[in-house]
Every structure is written in C-alpha cells, then in structure tokens.
Design a protein around this motif. Structure first.
Motif, PDB file in Angstrom:
ATOM      1  N   SER A 182       0.766  -0.790  -0.263  1.00 28.33           N
ATOM      2  CA  SER A 182      -0.095   0.007   0.106  1.00 28.33           C
ATOM      3  C   SER A 182       0.959   1.271   0.102  1.00 28.33           C
ATOM      4  N   ILE A 183       2.451   1.165   1.077  1.00 27.24           N
ATOM      5  CA  ILE A 183       2.677   2.591   0.767  1.00 27.24           C
ATOM      6  C   ILE A 183       3.553   2.510  -0.837  1.00 27.24           C
ATOM      7  N   TYR A 184       3.955   1.459  -1.263  1.00 32.43           N
ATOM      8  CA  TYR A 184       4.386   1.323  -2.350  1.00 32.43           C
ATOM      9  C   TYR A 184       3.382   1.960  -3.506  1.00 32.43           C
ATOM     10  N   LEU A 185       2.237   1.442  -3.771  1.00 30.00           N
ATOM     11  CA  LEU A 185       1.075   2.203  -4.334  1.00 30.00           C
ATOM     12  C   LEU A 185       1.105   3.755  -4.616  1.00 30.00           C
ATOM     13  N   ILE A 186       1.048   3.818  -2.923  1.00 26.81           N
ATOM     14  CA  ILE A 186       0.425   5.357  -2.643  1.00 26.81           C
ATOM     15  C   ILE A 186       1.547   6.310  -3.202  1.00 26.81           C
ATOM     16  N   CYS A 187       2.402   6.030  -2.606  1.00 24.38           N
ATOM     17  CA  CYS A 187       4.272   7.454  -2.641  1.00 24.38           C
ATOM     18  C   CYS A 187       4.141   7.092  -4.425  1.00 24.38           C
ATOM     19  N   PHE A 188       4.605   5.923  -5.764  1.00 26.27           N
ATOM     20  CA  PHE A 188       4.615   6.074  -6.708  1.00 26.27           C
ATOM     21  C   PHE A 188       3.675   6.138  -7.376  1.00 26.27           C
ATOM     22  N   ILE A 189       2.302   5.774  -7.509  1.00 25.35           N
ATOM     23  CA  ILE A 189       1.646   6.030  -9.032  1.00 25.35           C
ATOM     24  C   ILE A 189       1.148   7.013  -9.222  1.00 25.35           C
ATOM     25  N   PRO A 190       0.664   7.440  -7.927  1.00 23.08           N
ATOM     26  CA  PRO A 190       0.074   8.952  -8.168  1.00 23.08           C
ATOM     27  C   PRO A 190       0.977   9.689  -9.167  1.00 23.08           C
ATOM     28  N   SER A 191       2.036  10.520  -8.411  1.00 22.01           N
ATOM     29  CA  SER A 191       3.678  11.067  -9.306  1.00 22.01           C
ATOM     30  C   SER A 191       3.959  10.895 -10.522  1.00 22.01           C
ATOM     31  N   ASN A 192       3.849   9.346 -11.142  1.00 23.82           N
ATOM     32  CA  ASN A 192       4.473   9.411 -11.949  1.00 23.82           C
ATOM     33  C   ASN A 192       2.525   9.161 -13.617  1.00 23.82           C
ATOM     34  N   THR A 247       2.754  18.585  -5.752  1.00 23.30           N
ATOM     35  CA  THR A 247       2.259  17.746  -5.404  1.00 23.30           C
ATOM     36  C   THR A 247       2.048  16.142  -4.663  1.00 23.30           C
ATOM     37  N   ALA A 248       1.727  15.454  -5.208  1.00 19.34           N
ATOM     38  CA  ALA A 248       2.197  13.915  -5.400  1.00 19.34           C
ATOM     39  C   ALA A 248       3.434  13.537  -5.363  1.00 19.34           C
ATOM     40  N   LEU A 249       4.336  14.259  -5.878  1.00 18.34           N
ATOM     41  CA  LEU A 249       6.352  14.710  -6.723  1.00 18.34           C
ATOM     42  C   LEU A 249       5.876  13.739  -4.832  1.00 18.34           C
ATOM     43  N   CYS A 250       6.145  15.504  -4.322  1.00 20.93           N
ATOM     44  CA  CYS A 250       6.302  15.690  -3.084  1.00 20.93           C
ATOM     45  C   CYS A 250       5.882  15.133  -2.166  1.00 20.93           C
ATOM     46  N   LEU A 251       4.410  13.962  -2.164  1.00 24.22           N
ATOM     47  CA  LEU A 251       3.822  13.456  -1.614  1.00 24.22           C
ATOM     48  C   LEU A 251       4.780  11.817  -1.524  1.00 24.22           C
ATOM     49  N   SER A 252       5.298  11.533  -2.405  1.00 21.95           N
ATOM     50  CA  SER A 252       6.111  10.079  -2.692  1.00 21.95           C
ATOM     51  C   SER A 252       7.587  10.620  -2.208  1.00 21.95           C
ATOM     52  N   THR A 253       8.206  11.255  -1.515  1.00 23.73           N
ATOM     53  CA  THR A 253       9.195  11.399  -0.658  1.00 23.73           C
ATOM     54  C   THR A 253       9.462  11.329   0.190  1.00 23.73           C
ATOM     55  N   LEU A 254       7.734  10.543   0.979  1.00 21.57           N
ATOM     56  CA  LEU A 254       7.306  10.195   2.420  1.00 21.57           C
ATOM     57  C   LEU A 254       8.305   8.605   2.150  1.00 21.57           C
TER      58      LEU A 254
END
Length: 388
Positions: A285-295, A319-326
């Motif tokens: 879930s963490i993997y998908l939340i961090c990378f799917i939106p930005s890509n 914003t999505a790219l920023c959140l992917s850094t989490l």
C-alpha cells in the motif's frame, strides 16, 4: 492503433491512455516541461528572461509551493536523514551476514540517504518563494537525484519483494553466490539510474521569470525544450522503470500472500504468518501510494502540454511528487518490521553492545531454550535460520 491498445492494457488507467494516445501527434511543438515559459526580449542579449501565465504565477507564489511543500520536505528530512543513516550503519557495521535482502535494503537506505541529503536546498528554494540562488549546476544535481531516487527506490523495492517471495517458496540455505548476484544486480541498478538521468543534466533547468523576479529550478522551462523529447523520455521512465517493476512487485506480494495463506493452519507459526501478511499489505500500500499518483500525473501533464500547449495539473503533480518523498522516511521503519535481525542489531546498537557481545548473548539464549537438542540439530538450525 495496435500499439496504443497494447499500451492501454498495460497501463490500465484512462489517464495514461490519454497520454499515450498523443505520442504520435504534434511532434514539432516547442513547449517546455512543467510551467511553460515564454521568452521575452531584454537589452542584455546574454541574459535569458521568461514570463509565465497567471495560473503559473499563482502557483509559484501561493502557499502550496511556499508553505505546504517545504513543510513536507522538512518533515521527511528530519525523519529520513537520521533513520536512513542509522539503518545504513546497522547494515554495514552491525550485520555480519550479508544476505541478499540485506544488500538490497542497504542500497535502498543509501539511495534514500543521498536523496534527503539535498533536501535543505529544496526547502530553501520553496521557502524563498521558489527562487533558486544556487546556480544551474546544483539545480541539475537536485533534479537528477530527485527523479533518480524515485526510480532507484522502486527497483530496489522490487528486488527485495521478489527475493522475499523466493525465500518463502524455496526455503534453502543461504549461499554466497546469491549474495554475489544481489551485489551485481544492485550495481546494475545504480548504473541504469545514472544513465537514465543523464538527459536531465543536458537541459538547462533554471529560468529567470521577469514578471515574478525569481529564478525557478525545474518548475519552468522555455519553448526551446521540445515537449516531444521530454514526453518520450518521461513516458519511457514511467513505463520501463515504474510500471513493469510495480506489476512485478504486486505479483510477488500476491503470490507471497497466497503461499502464506496455504499453510496458515499451522498453529505454531500461524500468528507470525498473519503478521507477515499484514506487513506485506502495508508495504504494498505504501509503495502504491507513494509512486503511482506522481507517475500517472507526470504523463498526463506532458500529454496536456503536447496536445493543448498548457497543463493545469502541474500543481497536482508537484504535490504528488512531494508526497512520494515520504517513502524515504518510511523505508527504515519497513526494515524494522521486515527483519528480526535488523531489530536486534538496532537494539544492541542503542544499548552499546558490541557485535561479539550480542553474538554471545544470542548463543547463550539459544542454548537455554534448547538444552536437550542434539549438536547436529543445533548446527542445522543455525545454518538454515534466516529472518530476511
């Protein structure tokens, strides 16, 4: 049309379909990445100056980029820097046996550490009103590390997922050859990421915006940068270095859950395997939340610029790219839950126990638990046991 239909099946997302459908059209437009900067004439011909539209100006001066983004980056920096440094120290100096999983997690921690190391520049840039004062060279380095870390993390997490599934399906002795293979794969990933980010260093990433009196880094590019080239570049990254590894990771975790569920009736290890399943779901879930939106938003953003010469999803994308850094702040906690050895080594490090002392305590505890076991049984269990 056949290629587009194939891509549609692979991406499974309407947004990516819209992006891919525009690959072949309007290849001669000269619209830049991110916000589009229109060049303006100045008295000094050596100084390039650009202007942006009202929407871009609002985003570049608004609280989204000057307050929200730096707050997130500061949070990730304060958590990610010490935690990844500690994780890397544990992997290198406290972990005696370098299992393949250890090698992949160590490389992931190294990628995260190198990434968050540059965060102070990113934070200062946004707090200063998106005004970059550190020169073109450092801007390129920051951009290269930003995208490089994202895809580097994806690849190492994929390797770790596949390796963990392989261990569950084939619980055999750890061999030196497997560690050597993991080391070669890690080196290949670093080389691939370096080569894939070279195009970012070949493009001027800074632009002086005359109507805002700021110099942006990667947020505005001029018309001289062809959108066709940049679109194809980022589309290739999104498919080759994100989509395929993401599908492989998902398949590995699904098969892992299926395998664990098949033997979850075992009373002795049922609880442990249930916890493992929950961990797999959490990691996925963490993997998908961090990378799917930005890509996804990255490709959609480029398609809109390519087709319509503008994109109002860039605010959502950054914003999505920023959140992917989490991800860089979460990874060390994943190591903690994934590996019992990591937890033990970390605890011993905090208690200032040497590796030799910790080993003696482990042997003593093992002897007290199994006093009646034969020497052959103890030897066998010690050689086959692994918590990675």
């Amino acid at each position: 049309m056949g290629g587009r239909r194939c891509l549609h099946l692979l991406l499974l997302c309407a947004a990516l379909v819209a992006a891919s459908a525009s690959v072949g059209s309007q290849s001669n437009r000269t619209k830049g990445r991110s916000f589009i900067g229109q060049k303006v004439e100045t008295k000094n011909a050596s100084v390039k100056s650009y202007t942006v539209d009202d929407f871009a100006a609002k985003i570049l001066t608004g609280k989204l980029t000057t307050v929200f983004l730096p707050v997130v980056y500061i949070t990730v920096f304060l958590i990610g820097l010490p935690s990844n440094a500690m994780a890397l120290w544990v992997f290198f100096f406290r972990t005696k046996k370098k299992h393949p999983a250890v090698i992949y997690m160590a490389n992931l921690a190294l990628a995260d550490l190198l990434f968050v190391f540059w965060f102070p520049l990113k934070i200062a840039y946004h707090i200063n009103g998106n005004n970059w004062i550190y020169g073109e060279g450092l801007c390129k380095v920051l951009v290269g590390f930003f995208y490089g870390n994202m895809y580097c993390s994806i690849l190492f997490m994929t390797c770790l997922s596949v390796q963990r599934y392989w261990v569950i399906v084939n619980p055999i002795l750890h061999s030196r050859k497997k560690s050597e293979l993991a080391l070669r794969v890690s080196i290949a990933i670093w080389v691939l990421i370096f080569l894939s980010t070279i195009p970012l260093y070949l493009v001027d990433q800074t632009a002086y915006i005359s109507n805002l009196n700021i110099t942006t880094c990667h947020d505005v590019l001029p018309q001289g940068v062809l959108v066709g080239d940049m679109f194809n570049y980022f589309l290739s990254l999104a498919i080759g270095v994100f989509l395929f590894p993401a599908v492989l990771t998902a398949v590995a975790y699904i098969l892992m859950i299926k395998t664990l569920n098949a033997s979850i009736t075992d009373v002795n290890i049922g609880k442990k395997r249930k916890r493992a399943i929950k961990l797999i779901i959490a990691v996925l879930s963490i993997y998908l939340i961090c990378f799917i939106p930005s890509n996804i938003l990255l490709v959609v953003h480029y398609s809109l610029i390519r087709d319509y010469g503008q994109s109002h999803v860039y605010a959502s994308y950054i914003t999505a790219l920023c959140l992917s850094t989490l991800n860089s702040g979460i990874d060390p906690f994943i190591y903690y839950f994934v590996s019992k050895d990591f937890r033990d080594n970390l605890k011993n490090a905090f208690l200032c126990r040497s590796v030799r002392t910790a080993k003696r305590m482990q042997v003593s505890l093992s002897s007290s638990r199994y006093p009646k076991k034969s020497n052959s049984y103890s030897s066998s269990s010690n050689t086959t046991k692994t918590t990675y």
